[in-house]
Enzyme design. Sequence first.
Site, PDB file in Angstrom:
ATOM      1  N   GLU A  40       0.843  -1.571   0.010  1.00  0.00           N
ATOM      2  CA  GLU A  40       0.383   0.044  -0.417  1.00  0.00           C
ATOM      3  C   GLU A  40       0.574   1.401  -0.644  1.00  0.00           C
ATOM      4  OE1 GLU A  40      -2.857  -0.039  -1.166  1.00  0.00           O
ATOM      5  OE2 GLU A  40      -3.762  -1.453   0.636  1.00  0.00           O
ATOM      6  N   THR A  42       3.490   1.794  -2.211  1.00  0.00           N
ATOM      7  CA  THR A  42       4.524   1.444  -2.989  1.00  0.00           C
ATOM      8  C   THR A  42       4.325   2.437  -4.383  1.00  0.00           C
ATOM      9  OG1 THR A  42       3.146   0.015  -3.729  1.00  0.00           O
ATOM     10  CG2 THR A  42       4.249   0.199  -1.336  1.00  0.00           C
ATOM     11  N   GLY A 132     -15.767   6.571  -2.504  1.00  0.00           N
ATOM     12  CA  GLY A 132     -15.314   6.887  -1.303  1.00  0.00           C
ATOM     13  C   GLY A 132     -15.301   5.204  -0.478  1.00  0.00           C
ATOM     14  N   GLY A 134     -12.167   3.507  -1.396  1.00  0.00           N
ATOM     15  CA  GLY A 134     -11.388   2.974  -1.375  1.00  0.00           C
ATOM     16  C   GLY A 134     -11.374   1.360  -2.098  1.00  0.00           C
ATOM     17  N   SER A 137     -13.274   2.943  -6.955  1.00  0.00           N
ATOM     18  CA  SER A 137     -14.727   3.796  -7.810  1.00  0.00           C
ATOM     19  C   SER A 137     -14.180   4.801  -9.188  1.00  0.00           C
ATOM     20  CB  SER A 137     -15.710   4.076  -7.537  1.00  0.00           C
ATOM     21  OG  SER A 137     -15.325   5.298  -6.646  1.00  0.00           O
ATOM     22  N   ASP A 182      -4.641   1.925  -9.305  1.00  0.00           N
ATOM     23  CA  ASP A 182      -5.512   0.980  -9.325  1.00  0.00           C
ATOM     24  C   ASP A 182      -5.564   1.322 -10.862  1.00  0.00           C
ATOM     25  OD1 ASP A 182      -5.405   1.892  -7.015  1.00  0.00           O
ATOM     26  OD2 ASP A 182      -6.299   4.234  -6.883  1.00  0.00           O
TER      27      ASP A 182
HETATM   28  C1  GLA Z   1      -5.453   5.401  -3.701  1.00  0.00           C
HETATM   29  C2  GLA Z   1      -4.493   5.538  -5.173  1.00  0.00           C
HETATM   30  C3  GLA Z   1      -3.088   5.017  -5.381  1.00  0.00           C
HETATM   31  C4  GLA Z   1      -2.319   4.036  -4.379  1.00  0.00           C
HETATM   32  C5  GLA Z   1      -3.158   3.711  -3.191  1.00  0.00           C
HETATM   33  C6  GLA Z   1      -2.664   3.182  -1.894  1.00  0.00           C
HETATM   34  O1  GLA Z   1      -5.688   3.704  -3.795  1.00  0.00           O
HETATM   35  O2  GLA Z   1      -5.452   6.204  -5.732  1.00  0.00           O
HETATM   36  O3  GLA Z   1      -2.554   4.963  -6.647  1.00  0.00           O
HETATM   37  O4  GLA Z   1      -1.594   4.817  -3.914  1.00  0.00           O
HETATM   38  O5  GLA Z   1      -4.496   4.878  -3.015  1.00  0.00           O
HETATM   39  O6  GLA Z   1      -2.272   1.803  -2.435  1.00  0.00           O
END
Ligand code: GLA
Length: 395
Positions: A40, A42, A132, A134, A137, A182
């Site tokens: 996370e 990273t 919202g 995480g 979306s 993402d």
């Molecule tokens: C969000 C960001 C990603 C990543 C995560 C944490 O989802 O969009 O790029 O940095 O947080 O791992």
Amino acid sequence: MNGSGLAGRVDALKRCHEEKMGNAAARVFQAPGRVNLLGEHTDYSGGFCMPAALNFNTLVAATPRTDGLLRLHSMDFKETVKIQLSELEEWRTGTGQGHWSAYPAGVAWSLHERGVKVLGADLTLQGNVPPGAGLSSSASVEVATATALLALAGASLAKAEVALACQRAENAYVGAPCGIMDQFISASGVAGHALAIDTRALTAELAPIPDGLRLVVCNSMVRHSVGGGEYGERRSQVEEAAAAIGRLHPRVKQLRDATLAELDEAKEGMSAAAYLRGRHVISDSQRVLDGVAALRAGDVARYGKLMDEAHVSFRDDFGASCDECDLLVSLAQELPGCFGSRLTGGGFGGCTVSLVEAEAADEFAASLKAGYHERTGVVADVFVCGIADGAGEVL
Ligand code: GLA
């Protein structure tokens, strides 16, 4: 949010597109949200992360135009907007600011920047990734839009390029400083698998999630946002740690290049916060590699333990958890059939993910929901998730 019922959603989307856009011949595209299992924060250090695409997605019905107009309708916001492609810049700083349309408009802008000929389009959007929470979306809207616009233009880009174009839209057009994870997983996910992504090389290794396991995602109902100040603050602290190590070891440009020993060596040259953030990023990136090895060896218990350790690191070193998510994780870890649990995504709220024996998953989900309600009075959404393919046309 329900991953089933795709056919019904597609029908409703096509009907809505016909009604709003006056065109019955839409093609339909989808791109999924994601859950991250390890690694996370990273992904803006060139490190490793390990997300899986979920069976929750954004759908886009699309028909081409050639008059330079982008018409967008959101079924979720019940709103239509019209944007001249020549006025995307004005849209960004005007109506588009803080508006849902900034995501698809930003993608048109960034594809154009990459030389893709977007001549205009009518797009109708509908999603079932909870906003919202995480679960990306935003990335699912971006990647679904990019997939639609590329298809209408008769153009194709490599999946990593699609992800980069969408990240660019989010960074430069929407103004949220996210990394690449993402968008990459939304474009490239593979059903039944997590992907161990090397965010520097933009390559990924498939990591099959064994059949007998389920990912259970639980929304704490505490809202998370990448646009919020904390994400950017963490990002600066991570960059501060890398810069301090770089002063001693010039080959270190990002934390991907550094070891924990080098971080310790450079400790005096950075703030206490930067040191802790750095320790999380370096160790969590390593946990992805250890996690791939554990899955390969069939050692699910080890993988689950890495998830538990990742949560402690995210909470204590990265300082990005919250009481509600800590509670969900500790409740989950006590339940039968749970191998590991952690807060997933950007942090400061959103969802936890737990790795659970398939046979125990429904009971686990019900108990977690009940336990959280009893302690907080909040009714959490809990999903036993399927792992889906990345973006594509819905045929
Ligand atoms: C969000 C960001 C990603 C990543 C995560 C944490 O989802 O969009 O790029 O940095 O947080 O791992």
